[in-house]
Design a protein around this motif. Structure first.
Motif, PDB file in Angstrom:
ATOM      1  N   ASP A  27     -20.684  46.898   0.899  1.00  0.00           N
ATOM      2  CA  ASP A  27     -21.678  47.970   0.949  1.00  0.00           C
ATOM      3  C   ASP A  27     -20.949  49.313   0.845  1.00  0.00           C
ATOM      4  OD1 ASP A  27     -23.423  50.032   1.830  1.00  0.00           O
ATOM      5  OD2 ASP A  27     -24.583  48.592   3.017  1.00  0.00           O
ATOM      6  N   PRO A  28     -20.973  49.936  -0.346  1.00  0.00           N
ATOM      7  CA  PRO A  28     -20.191  51.162  -0.524  1.00  0.00           C
ATOM      8  C   PRO A  28     -20.588  52.290   0.434  1.00  0.00           C
ATOM      9  CG  PRO A  28     -21.536  50.721  -2.474  1.00  0.00           C
ATOM     10  CD  PRO A  28     -21.677  49.552  -1.561  1.00  0.00           C
ATOM     11  N   GLU A  43     -21.711  53.526  -6.470  1.00  0.00           N
ATOM     12  CA  GLU A  43     -21.615  52.228  -7.121  1.00  0.00           C
ATOM     13  C   GLU A  43     -22.313  52.284  -8.475  1.00  0.00           C
ATOM     14  OE1 GLU A  43     -22.783  47.568  -6.277  1.00  0.00           O
ATOM     15  OE2 GLU A  43     -23.602  49.139  -4.986  1.00  0.00           O
ATOM     16  N   THR A  44     -21.620  51.828  -9.496  1.00  0.00           N
ATOM     17  CA  THR A  44     -22.192  51.708 -10.836  1.00  0.00           C
ATOM     18  C   THR A  44     -21.810  50.335 -11.363  1.00  0.00           C
ATOM     19  OG1 THR A  44     -21.451  54.006 -11.098  1.00  0.00           O
ATOM     20  CG2 THR A  44     -22.567  53.007 -12.960  1.00  0.00           C
ATOM     21  N   GLY A  45     -22.683  49.367 -11.180  1.00  0.00           N
ATOM     22  CA  GLY A  45     -22.359  48.011 -11.623  1.00  0.00           C
ATOM     23  C   GLY A  45     -21.146  47.485 -10.881  1.00  0.00           C
ATOM     24  N   GLU A  46     -20.153  47.035 -11.636  1.00  0.00           N
ATOM     25  CA  GLU A  46     -18.958  46.478 -11.011  1.00  0.00           C
ATOM     26  C   GLU A  46     -17.917  47.540 -10.655  1.00  0.00           C
ATOM     27  OE1 GLU A  46     -16.488  45.188 -15.031  1.00  0.00           O
ATOM     28  OE2 GLU A  46     -17.459  43.656 -13.834  1.00  0.00           O
ATOM     29  N   HIS A  47     -18.254  48.805 -10.822  1.00  0.00           N
ATOM     30  CA  HIS A  47     -17.329  49.895 -10.496  1.00  0.00           C
ATOM     31  C   HIS A  47     -17.819  50.700  -9.297  1.00  0.00           C
ATOM     32  CE1 HIS A  47     -16.113  49.062 -14.672  1.00  0.00           C
ATOM     33  NE2 HIS A  47     -14.918  49.441 -14.233  1.00  0.00           N
ATOM     34  N   TRP A  48     -16.861  51.089  -8.457  1.00  0.00           N
ATOM     35  CA  TRP A  48     -17.120  52.017  -7.360  1.00  0.00           C
ATOM     36  C   TRP A  48     -16.302  53.262  -7.627  1.00  0.00           C
ATOM     37  CZ3 TRP A  48     -16.832  49.296  -1.910  1.00  0.00           C
ATOM     38  CH2 TRP A  48     -17.809  48.284  -1.843  1.00  0.00           C
ATOM     39  N   ARG A  49     -16.936  54.422  -7.512  1.00  0.00           N
ATOM     40  CA  ARG A  49     -16.219  55.700  -7.657  1.00  0.00           C
ATOM     41  C   ARG A  49     -16.104  56.337  -6.277  1.00  0.00           C
ATOM     42  NH1 ARG A  49     -13.916  59.142 -11.246  1.00  0.00           N
ATOM     43  NH2 ARG A  49     -14.262  61.345 -10.881  1.00  0.00           N
ATOM     44  N   PHE A  66     -11.616  58.613  -7.702  1.00  0.00           N
ATOM     45  CA  PHE A  66     -11.036  57.549  -8.528  1.00  0.00           C
ATOM     46  C   PHE A  66     -12.009  56.394  -8.643  1.00  0.00           C
ATOM     47  CE2 PHE A  66      -9.410  57.404  -4.211  1.00  0.00           C
ATOM     48  CZ  PHE A  66      -9.678  56.112  -3.801  1.00  0.00           C
ATOM     49  N   THR A  67     -11.867  55.635  -9.716  1.00  0.00           N
ATOM     50  CA  THR A  67     -12.799  54.570 -10.048  1.00  0.00           C
ATOM     51  C   THR A  67     -12.107  53.220  -9.914  1.00  0.00           C
ATOM     52  OG1 THR A  67     -13.833  56.076 -11.625  1.00  0.00           O
ATOM     53  CG2 THR A  67     -14.399  53.740 -11.820  1.00  0.00           C
ATOM     54  N   GLU A  68     -12.775  52.319  -9.208  1.00  0.00           N
ATOM     55  CA  GLU A  68     -12.232  50.991  -8.962  1.00  0.00           C
ATOM     56  C   GLU A  68     -13.180  49.930  -9.520  1.00  0.00           C
ATOM     57  OE1 GLU A  68      -9.223  50.583  -7.369  1.00  0.00           O
ATOM     58  OE2 GLU A  68      -9.180  52.773  -7.424  1.00  0.00           O
ATOM     59  N   ARG A  69     -12.618  48.982 -10.269  1.00  0.00           N
ATOM     60  CA  ARG A  69     -13.404  47.812 -10.691  1.00  0.00           C
ATOM     61  C   ARG A  69     -13.340  46.802  -9.566  1.00  0.00           C
ATOM     62  NH1 ARG A  69     -11.779  43.233 -13.069  1.00  0.00           N
ATOM     63  NH2 ARG A  69      -9.867  44.223 -13.825  1.00  0.00           N
ATOM     64  N   MET A  70     -14.501  46.394  -9.099  1.00  0.00           N
ATOM     65  CA  MET A  70     -14.604  45.481  -7.969  1.00  0.00           C
ATOM     66  C   MET A  70     -14.802  44.058  -8.475  1.00  0.00           C
ATOM     67  SD  MET A  70     -14.329  47.846  -5.739  1.00  0.00           S
ATOM     68  CE  MET A  70     -14.601  46.992  -4.195  1.00  0.00           C
ATOM     69  N   VAL A  71     -14.007  43.142  -7.960  1.00  0.00           N
ATOM     70  CA  VAL A  71     -14.120  41.724  -8.299  1.00  0.00           C
ATOM     71  C   VAL A  71     -14.394  40.993  -6.992  1.00  0.00           C
ATOM     72  CG1 VAL A  71     -12.962  39.713  -9.286  1.00  0.00           C
ATOM     73  CG2 VAL A  71     -12.485  42.010 -10.209  1.00  0.00           C
ATOM     74  N   LEU A  72     -15.561  40.358  -6.912  1.00  0.00           N
ATOM     75  CA  LEU A  72     -16.000  39.744  -5.662  1.00  0.00           C
ATOM     76  C   LEU A  72     -16.089  38.232  -5.785  1.00  0.00           C
ATOM     77  CD1 LEU A  72     -18.981  42.172  -4.953  1.00  0.00           C
ATOM     78  CD2 LEU A  72     -16.596  42.449  -4.297  1.00  0.00           C
TER      79      LEU A  72
END
Length: 155
Positions: A27-28, A43-49, A66-72
Motif C-alpha cells: 500500500d503506497p 502508484e501508476t500500474g507496476e511503478h511507484w514514484r 525516483f521511480t521504482e518498478r514493483m515486482v510482487l
C-alpha cells in the motif's frame, strides 16, 4: 556529479500474520505515511514514484523523486528496481527486496536495499557521503519498523 551508493540489510520476526504485513507493504500510501523523509508515493500500474522531503548530504540539499518498478509475489516477495521513465533522468534510485516467510511467533521479514544518488560532489567525498547515507537509511529503517509495529498492534 558523483554517483554514491549505500546498502543495508535487515531481518526480524514480526509478531503478526504474513497477510497483514503484506497488505501494508503493498500500500503506497501507508508506506509513505510510515517512512520518514517520504512526502508521498504515487502508484501508476507496476511503478511507484517516490517523492522525498529535503535531505542534506555534506551540505548539499536535495529532494529527490525516483521511480521504482514493483515486482510482487503474493505474500512472499516484493522487489523494486529503479526504472525511470524514458524521458527523465533521476538523481536517486533504489534496488532491493522484502521477503516474507512463516516463523515461530509470526512472520520473518527480511529486506535488502541499495540506494544510489548523484550529487554535485567529488568522488573523494565517497566515504563521508556513504557514512551519511547509511545514517539516513538507519533512521528510516528504525522509524519505519516502529511505525509498522505500532500500526499492526492497533489492529
Amino acid at each position: 556529479m558523483g554517483v554514491f551508493s549505500a546498502t543495508t540489510t535487515a531481518e526480524a520476526v514480526v509478531p503478526h500474520e504474513r497477510s497483514r504485513i503484506w497488505d501494508v507493504l503493498v500500500d503506497p500510501a501507508l508506506v509513505a505515511q510510515m517512512t520518514p523523509f517520504v512526502k508521498r508515493i504515487d502508484e501508476t500500474g507496476e511503478h511507484w514514484r517516490w517523492s522525498m522531503s529535503g535531505l542534506e548530504v555534506m551540505g548539499v540539499g536535495f529532494a529527490p523523486s525516483f521511480t521504482e518498478r514493483m515486482v510482487l509475489e503474493d505474500q512472499e516477495r516484493l522487489e523494486f528496481h529503479h526504472e525511470p521513465p524514458a524521458d527523465e533522468k533521476e538523481r536517486a534510485g533504489v534496488n532491493g527486496w522484502y521477503d516474507l516467510s512463516d516463523a515461530d511467533g509470526g512472520t520473518r521479514l527480511e529486506t535488502s536495499l541499495e540506494i544510489c544518488v548523484s550529487l554535485p560532489l567529488p568522488r573523494v567525498a565517497g566515504p563521508a557521503v556513504r557514512s551519511t547515507m547509511k545514517g539516513v537509511m538507519a533512521t528510516m529503517g528504525d522509524r519505519f519498523s516502529k511505525n509498522l509495529l505500532d500500526y499492526l498492534a492497533r489492529g
